[in-house]
Design an enzyme around this catalytic site. Structure first.
Site, PDB file in Angstrom:
ATOM      1  CB  SER B 136       5.194   0.806  10.684  1.00  0.00           C
ATOM      2  OG  SER B 136       3.908   0.532  10.204  1.00  0.00           O
ATOM      3  CG  HIS B 178       0.970   4.123   9.853  1.00  0.00           C
ATOM      4  ND1 HIS B 178       1.873   4.640   8.953  1.00  0.00           N
ATOM      5  CD2 HIS B 178       1.360   2.842  10.065  1.00  0.00           C
ATOM      6  CE1 HIS B 178       2.761   3.709   8.625  1.00  0.00           C
ATOM      7  NE2 HIS B 178       2.483   2.616   9.286  1.00  0.00           N
ATOM      8  CD  GLU B 205       2.231   7.752   7.733  1.00  0.00           C
ATOM      9  OE1 GLU B 205       2.585   8.595   6.886  1.00  0.00           O
ATOM     10  OE2 GLU B 205       1.460   6.804   7.474  1.00  0.00           O
TER      11      GLU B 205
END
Lengths: 273, 273
Positions: B136, B178, B205
């Site tokens: 992330s 994401h 993800e």
């Protein structure tokens, strides 16, 4: 793009960002010095007018350089990305002693030249000794991290600046122009606060940084250069600030230099003359 | 920062951006593969939790890596820029086989680590063979040009993305995460359209790109990777579009790859397996 390979610092050409509105007629100190650096009257100078929307920007600089004693000044009209494949134009850059990029919109430079053979050739030739100057948008486009736009004011805010990848001639500096005239300290501080590894150069109009091989620089022109050095930053609230809110920065070092002033990037030291 | 010197491609370590929310318990394919790449059970892994606001993020990964058979996993709690001067922590990175950066806010990574000895050491060690993974925010931080934020949607707009300087492990890719979950094609296209020299990687993800020395990559995980290649872009209206207006781009190449898929950056070619 990252700065092109530079195996021998002594051979790299000058990088010369100009703050816009450089004097062109009475004692044009910056353009005179650029011509001198390129080797004087026999120099071959390629003019890139891509940033400008005006059709005659390139030819006006061609005339100007001729008045300054340079018969071999030639406009390369890169308007589309396809133009940037032209062998004829690439040959002109291959033989040039200096490239001059005009003002306008720096996003026009990055979207038109970015990733094309022209951008690659300018990077390679600059690493091998060709000098590159740019005024206003042409100056903003030079570094790896380019200020594409932003808002006025002295206090940084997280949403105050738009960064985009530039030409990548240097990654040691982030360059802003029309600096005092357009109140741009805040957006330069914002750009540096994102990641405090580079040094900021805020160029007033009619003022240039002559960045030498090895990345020290000298100031030429009638205004000032604001050097912003965040290396010893002790505190930053950039990661916590919301859109529109001011950002706290503690420990930024600032130098204002005028004509003849110098800054040594390796030592992070400024000299008045 | 520009990518650190890489004189011998065969020695560079892997760069492993992960799209966030990687599986940690049942068949944790990405973390298992990272451990394997680092040398298995004897590997030394340094965990950097700086992106996260939660105090236990680092220790949770420490426990996780121990469960995966790595006794030498250690959290380095870089909270302030002063922490990034600590010889004790630098020694851990000096001896590490892999670094793992957690999720959170990528601006916390760039403002805390940027320009410090920690950032310089990770760059140097990655060039010399140490592997670097990040999930992330930790993934977004890796490249030279980092997506710091932006808005959702598939159609690019000039003000849709905020770029900032990242860690600079690679300048060939711009990374977003994401990706499918947060509808981020538009902001990745915007980032690339500014200067179409890099390739975009949109990571879903629980999906990772294992970028090998030489910059080819392989997909691992349960989702997809969207590769956006603007090299042959024929037309872009980025320089003309106003804030909020859509941008026209003609000739962007797109690949969607799933586990086992590969992309060769030099040839700009994708393979399903």
């Amino acid at each position: 793009m990252s700065p092109s390979a530079d195996t021998d610092h002594s051979e790299r050409g000058y990088i010369i960002p100009i703050g816009g509105a450089e004097e062109k007629l009475n004692n044009p100190a910056i353009l005179d010095r650029f011509v001198e650096v390129c080797g004087g009257g026999s120099a071959r100078i390629a003019i890139i007018p891509t940033a400008s929307k005006l059709e005659d920007t390139g030819s006006r600089y061609e005339t100007l350089f001729r008045k300054l004693g340079i018969p071999h000044a030639q406009v390369l009209p890169f308007i589309t990305r396809e133009d940037c494949q032209s062998d004829q134009y690439l040959d002109v850059i291959e033989a040039a002693d200096g490239v001059f990029m005009t003002g306008g919109n720096q996003l026009r430079l990055s979207t038109t030249l970015g990733g094309t053979p022209v951008a690659q050739l300018i990077r390679r030739r600059n690493a091998a000794g060709m000098h590159v100057a740019g005024t206003s948008a042409g100056a903003a486009f030079m570094p790896e991290h380019m200020i594409a736009g932003g808002s006025e004011g002295s206090t940084p805010r997280p949403d105050m600046v738009t960064l985009a990848p530039g030409l990548g001639l240097t990654n040691n500096f982030i360059i802003d122009q029309h600096f005092r005239q357009r109140d741009r300290l805040g957006r330069l501080l914002t750009a540096l606060a994102y990641n405090p590894f580079a040094v900021g150069i805020g160029l007033d109009e009619d003022t240039a940084a002559f960045i030498k091989p090895g990345d020290s620089l000298e100031v030429v022109g009638s205004g000032g250069i604001t050097i912003v050095d965040p290396r010893d930053l002790e505190y930053s609230s950039m990661d916590k600030a919301r859109r529109g809110q001011p950002v706290s920065l503690i420990g930024v070092k600032l130098h204002i230099l005028i004509s003849g002033g110098r800054f040594d990037i390796a030592a992070r030291q400024a000299f008045a003359s």
